[in-house]
Design a protein around this motif. Structure first.
Motif, mmCIF file in Angstrom:
data_model
loop_
_atom_site.group_PDB
_atom_site.id
_atom_site.type_symbol
_atom_site.label_atom_id
_atom_site.label_comp_id
_atom_site.label_asym_id
_atom_site.label_seq_id
_atom_site.Cartn_x
_atom_site.Cartn_y
_atom_site.Cartn_z
ATOM 1 N N GLU A 1 0.822 -1.208 0.000
ATOM 2 C CA GLU A 1 0.000 0.000 0.000
ATOM 3 C C GLU A 1 0.861 1.267 0.000
ATOM 4 N N GLU A 2 1.928 1.270 0.812
ATOM 5 C CA GLU A 2 2.821 2.427 0.859
ATOM 6 C C GLU A 2 3.520 2.637 -0.485
ATOM 7 N N GLN B 1 0.998 4.101 -2.883
ATOM 8 C CA GLN B 1 0.746 5.513 -2.585
ATOM 9 C C GLN B 1 1.881 6.385 -3.105
ATOM 10 N N ASP B 2 3.112 5.954 -2.881
ATOM 11 C CA ASP B 2 4.269 6.698 -3.377
ATOM 12 C C ASP B 2 4.264 6.760 -4.897
ATOM 13 N N GLU C 1 1.637 6.474 -6.925
ATOM 14 C CA GLU C 1 0.531 7.335 -7.364
ATOM 15 C C GLU C 1 0.884 8.811 -7.216
ATOM 16 N N GLN C 2 1.556 9.154 -6.137
ATOM 17 C CA GLN C 2 1.956 10.541 -5.909
ATOM 18 C C GLN C 2 2.934 11.006 -6.986
#
Length: 98
Positions: A21-22, A25-26, A28-29
């Motif tokens: 998940e992390e 998220q990274d 996607e950012q």
């Protein structure tokens, strides 16, 4: 030779661990930042909502050092996207037509 193989194994160890998940998220950012930057750069000059430092200095007929001084004094409010500095079209227009 055994020293080299030991060094190679230690070079392959992860420096830190992320959950899936992390990592997502990274990722996607980063993708969002790249897409936003591409959108800013692809819009034609007349339709732009934001101007680069160069465009702003040309529109206002001032030097980069004047822009810097205006940033510090609050005359214009820049924002950064990555390493680039941008100014809003409305702020530049307001400065042109006080």
């Amino acid at each position: 030779m055994s020293n080299n193989s030991t060094n190679n194994n230690s070079d392959n160890r992860p420096l830190f661990q992320l959950t899936k998940e992390e990592l997502m998220q990274d990722f996607e950012q980063i993708v969002r930042k790249v897409v936003n930057q591409m959108q800013v750069e692809q819009v034609s000059k007349d339709e732009k909502e934001f101007y680069t430092r160069k465009e702003t200095s040309e529109h206002l007929n001032v030097s980069y050092s004047t822009l810097h001084n205006w940033n510090k004094s609050g005359v214009l409010t820049p924002f950064k996207m990555g390493a680039k500095v941008y100014y809003s079209k409305s702020d530049v227009s307001a400065r042109l037509n006080p």
